[in-house]
Design a protein around this motif. Structure first.
Motif, mmCIF file in Angstrom:
data_model
loop_
_atom_site.group_PDB
_atom_site.id
_atom_site.type_symbol
_atom_site.label_atom_id
_atom_site.label_comp_id
_atom_site.label_asym_id
_atom_site.label_seq_id
_atom_site.Cartn_x
_atom_site.Cartn_y
_atom_site.Cartn_z
ATOM 1 N N ILE A 361 0.867 -1.180 0.000
ATOM 2 C CA ILE A 361 0.000 0.000 0.000
ATOM 3 C C ILE A 361 0.901 1.227 0.000
ATOM 4 C CG2 ILE A 361 -1.714 1.306 1.345
ATOM 5 C CD1 ILE A 361 -2.734 -1.357 2.430
ATOM 6 N N PRO A 362 0.592 2.254 -0.778
ATOM 7 C CA PRO A 362 1.461 3.439 -0.830
ATOM 8 C C PRO A 362 1.649 4.082 0.543
ATOM 9 C CG PRO A 362 -0.134 3.495 -2.619
ATOM 10 C CD PRO A 362 -0.537 2.354 -1.732
ATOM 11 N N VAL A 363 2.822 4.635 0.727
ATOM 12 C CA VAL A 363 3.189 5.306 1.981
ATOM 13 C C VAL A 363 2.689 6.749 1.933
ATOM 14 C CG1 VAL A 363 5.191 6.092 3.331
ATOM 15 C CG2 VAL A 363 5.194 3.818 2.280
ATOM 16 N N PRO A 364 2.278 7.318 3.091
ATOM 17 C CA PRO A 364 1.848 8.726 3.105
ATOM 18 C C PRO A 364 2.921 9.654 2.547
ATOM 19 C CG PRO A 364 1.361 7.675 5.195
ATOM 20 C CD PRO A 364 2.182 6.700 4.409
ATOM 21 N N LYS A 365 2.494 10.799 2.084
ATOM 22 C CA LYS A 365 3.429 11.741 1.461
ATOM 23 C C LYS A 365 4.353 12.417 2.472
ATOM 24 C CE LYS A 365 2.019 11.402 -2.843
ATOM 25 N NZ LYS A 365 2.927 10.934 -3.922
ATOM 26 N N ARG A 366 3.810 12.710 3.667
ATOM 27 C CA ARG A 366 4.611 13.484 4.614
ATOM 28 C C ARG A 366 4.117 13.261 6.046
ATOM 29 N NH1 ARG A 366 8.066 18.070 4.221
ATOM 30 N NH2 ARG A 366 7.705 19.816 5.628
ATOM 31 N N VAL A 367 5.087 13.195 6.972
ATOM 32 C CA VAL A 367 4.791 13.133 8.404
ATOM 33 C C VAL A 367 5.484 14.320 9.056
ATOM 34 C CG1 VAL A 367 5.003 11.812 10.531
ATOM 35 C CG2 VAL A 367 4.678 10.610 8.354
ATOM 36 N N PHE A 368 4.701 15.154 9.736
ATOM 37 C CA PHE A 368 5.271 16.336 10.389
ATOM 38 C C PHE A 368 5.112 16.190 11.892
ATOM 39 C CE2 PHE A 368 5.737 20.515 12.088
ATOM 40 C CZ PHE A 368 6.559 21.194 11.213
ATOM 41 N N ALA A 369 6.226 16.309 12.616
ATOM 42 C CA ALA A 369 6.217 16.165 14.072
ATOM 43 C C ALA A 369 6.402 17.525 14.739
ATOM 44 C CB ALA A 369 7.320 15.211 14.514
ATOM 45 N N HIS A 370 5.409 17.933 15.500
ATOM 46 C CA HIS A 370 5.530 19.204 16.216
ATOM 47 C C HIS A 370 6.095 18.968 17.610
ATOM 48 C CE1 HIS A 370 2.110 18.367 18.847
ATOM 49 N NE2 HIS A 370 1.371 18.068 17.792
ATOM 50 N N GLY A 371 6.419 20.060 18.284
ATOM 51 C CA GLY A 371 7.053 19.970 19.593
ATOM 52 C C GLY A 371 6.060 19.886 20.733
ATOM 53 N N TRP A 372 6.590 19.966 21.942
ATOM 54 C CA TRP A 372 5.793 19.906 23.164
ATOM 55 C C TRP A 372 5.659 21.293 23.771
ATOM 56 C CZ3 TRP A 372 8.944 15.341 25.650
ATOM 57 C CH2 TRP A 372 8.565 14.128 25.049
ATOM 58 N N TRP A 373 4.662 21.424 24.630
ATOM 59 C CA TRP A 373 4.477 22.659 25.393
ATOM 60 C C TRP A 373 4.960 22.462 26.832
ATOM 61 C CZ3 TRP A 373 2.782 27.409 23.767
ATOM 62 C CH2 TRP A 373 2.253 27.471 22.479
ATOM 63 N N THR A 374 5.630 23.475 27.333
ATOM 64 C CA THR A 374 5.890 23.580 28.766
ATOM 65 C C THR A 374 5.009 24.711 29.298
ATOM 66 O OG1 THR A 374 7.743 25.084 28.334
ATOM 67 C CG2 THR A 374 8.257 22.743 28.607
ATOM 68 N N LYS A 375 4.957 24.859 30.603
ATOM 69 C CA LYS A 375 4.195 25.964 31.186
ATOM 70 C C LYS A 375 5.109 26.781 32.077
ATOM 71 C CE LYS A 375 -0.018 27.254 33.633
ATOM 72 N NZ LYS A 375 -1.252 26.786 34.324
ATOM 73 N N GLU A 376 5.364 27.993 31.624
ATOM 74 C CA GLU A 376 6.237 28.917 32.342
ATOM 75 C C GLU A 376 7.556 28.250 32.709
ATOM 76 O OE1 GLU A 376 3.728 30.290 35.490
ATOM 77 O OE2 GLU A 376 2.607 31.637 34.169
#
Length: 597
Positions: A361-376
């Motif tokens: 089965i074809p592979v997805p075109k793109r995987v984008f990984a975003h970062g995490w949030w900290t609090k103060e």
């Protein structure tokens, strides 16, 4: 010569319905026909050159030409149907700020693509199987399905609260999904990539992940989760080791498959370090999709179940889903974009493409990984008592305000630090003070000083500063589209913020409140230029702050059918001259920092 043409490029004609006429416009240069929109001529002392040509492929909305046809990349041709996905969210607890962040980012991209003329399928949902769900349900004295039903509703409610425009919400407890996943499993068996064996090793219930000794940090998972020893448990395995070279070759041939680049480097390094076959079933609990042929003893490892949602939602393998028409799988797969948190990138960039390669089965075109949030500056955790509840944020500050802050505070892909004080400051500055105040000033001046409380229709010549601002605004669409094509959402938002800043500088310099007494014709020209800038910027703001943008466009008297990107740089769709303006209403109330801070 029209306002947009004389400043920035060729005129493209507008369709006029049998019952619709453009207003008759009279200027100091003579009478203009109803057959064309308002005309502004440059001053005789200044001849405008075309700083930016009309975006290739742009035209009126009638022929549905895609204005983003030239914004292409190695992963997107700018034309094909666009499937965008969030990860499906695990239902062991209520939604947090990370869920709101991912969902909003995907929503911004999905809305942008729809406004660009693309066919979009925006998928999100909940992951409802696994040992962690079974344990969480038991702690509350509930059956797993009852517990999953309750928590899944919380995620759906959050999407509604944030005005998320997903096309489908999938649940892994859906019967159709379970049938799809079992078909996928049997296909991998038929192709010889699944075998039965025994597993011994460390397992994190919280992460639903197996770890090697070398991966543990001070006796815990790399994520900080507790681990438990699994001693010789019977398991089915996927031959992940057979795909090490194939994956590395795919990464090499498709350098934009994983983004940002820093995350790609991490994945490549991980795969080069060697891949072991992957345990993909559990026999120690029952809450999961039964393994075909071994239903009594084994349920599927949660990740092979969860990852398959991206194709089961499209009707795989039957391809008979009718939610948005037939043949969704053929139409939208391979997915254009999977957006995930960086903590689950390996599952999407290693395991998932290996599963798909094994199934042909074809592979997805793109995987984008975003970062995490900290609090103060601190890691967010229950033990520290600093968990950010997105429902509370929306109830306190508003959906658009929350969306705006999440999309503009940090570059998408990087880690970010959350502070309610910073949120209040940013929203007040960029939305209330800059965009909102500009709208209020311009519309109030039109309402109080223009004939019939209407958009100016008797407009004088353009001066160099008018053309400069209009040229700057015309270029905005290409800048925004280029940013979105690489998921640079903050960059896209900053272009809009910068344009409003330029418009505020322009109005302060032109001072139409002074021109009202000294040169009323010039005042009307300045106000019309500003109305047109507001129209374009607000159309482009729709993906980020959809409700507020709609309110502004309503006050500008822009029909709902003329708010797509096909209408941006076609001057047949300018702010309608002569349209009456109602008394303007503020769109962005100023926020106040809550007492708890």
């Amino acid at each position: 010569m029209s306002l947009l043409r004389q400043a920035r490029g060729p005129l493209i004609g507008r369709r006029i319905s049998s019952h619709q006429q453009l207003p008759l416009i009279t200027t100091s240069y003579g009478k203009l026909s109803r057959k064309r929109p308002i005309s502004l001529r440059p001053s005789s002392q200044f001849s405008s050159s075309t700083a930016f040509s009309t975006l290739p492929g742009n035209s009126t909305a009638t022929n549905n030409t895609n204005p983003l046809a030239t914004i292409t990349s190695s992963v997107d041709d700018g034309q094909r149907p666009f499937q965008i996905t969030t990860p499906i969210y695990y239902v062991n607890d209520k939604p947090h700020i990370g869920h709101a962040y991912t969902s909003t980012a995907c929503d911004v991209i999905a809305r942008f693509m729809r406004l660009s003329g693309r066919q979009v399928y925006f998928l999100t949902g909940t992951d409802e199987h696994g040992q962690k769900v079974e344990q969480s349900a038991a702690q509350k004295g509930m059956e797993p399905q009852q517990f999953a039903d309750e928590v899944s509703t919380n995620f759906r409610d959050l999407l509604t609260l944030l005005n998320i425009s997903n096309d489908h919400f999938i649940r892994t407890t859906d019967a159709a999904h379970k049938e799809s996943v079992q078909h996928f499993w049997k296909l991998l068996v038929d192709k010889g990539y699944i075998y039965k064996g025994t597993y011994s090793g460390w397992y994190s219930v919280r992460d639903e992940t197996f770890y090697n000794d070398s991966e543990l940090v001070e006796g815990k998972a790399p994520t900080g989760a507790e681990v438990e020893w699994v001693a010789k448990e019977e398991s089915y395995f996927f031959q992940l080791s057979a795909f090490q070279d194939k994956l590395l070759e795919y990464y090499d041939q498709n350098p934009d498959f994983i983004a940002p680049k820093s995350r790609r480097n991490e994945v490549v390094s991980f795969v080069k370090g060697g891949l072991r076959d992957l345990s993909i079933s559990r026999a120690s609990f029952q809450w999961g999709v039964p393994v075909p042929g071994d239903e009594e003893d084994h349920v599927m490892y949660v990740w092979i179940d969860a990852l398959t949602n991206y194709i089961s939602a499209l009707g795989y393998p039957n391809n008979n889903s009718t939610e948005k028409g037939s043949d969704l799988f053929d139409k939208y797969w391979p997915a254009a974009l999977h957006v995930v948190g960086k903590d689950i990138l390996l599952f999407h960039a290693v395991y998932w493409p290996a599963f798909l390669m094994a199934a042909d089965i074809p592979v997805p075109k793109r995987v984008f990984a975003h970062g995490w949030w900290t609090k103060e500056g601190e890691k967010i955790s229950k033990s520290l008592g600093n968990v950010i509840d997105p429902v509370e944020l929306v109830e306190q500050y508003g959906a658009d305000q929350t969306r705006f802050f999440l999309m503009t505070e940090v570059g998408f892909g990087n880690d970010g630090d959350f502070s309610e004080a910073n949120m209040v400051l940013k929203v007040n500055n960029n939305l209330a003070n800059e965009l909102g105040n500009l709208c209020q000033r311009v519309l109030s001046m039109v309402y109080k000083n223009c004939e019939n409380k209407a958009v100016p229709k008797d407009v004088g010549p353009l001066l160099p500063e008018d053309v400069e601002l209009l040229d700057y605004t015309k270029a905005l669409h290409v800048k925004a589209a280029t940013a979105i094509s690489t998921q640079a959402i903050q960059t896209y938002a900053n272009e809009l913020i910068a344009t409003i800043w330029e418009a505020n500088k322009y109005i302060d310099t032109a001072a139409p409140w002074t021109l009202r007494k000294t040169d009323p014709k010039r005042m009307e020209t300045v106000l019309y230029v500003l109305l047109e800038v507001l129209r374009k910027v607000t159309i482009l703001y729709q993906p980020i702050i959809p409700e507020s943008a709609s309110k502004i466009l309503d006050q500008l008297r822009i029909p709902e059918t003329e708010r797509t990107f096909a209408h941006l740089n076609d001057d047949a769709f300018c702010v309608p001259p002569g349209a009456p303006i109602s008394k303007p209403k503020p769109v962005f109330p100023r926020l106040e920092v809550t007492d708890k801070q």
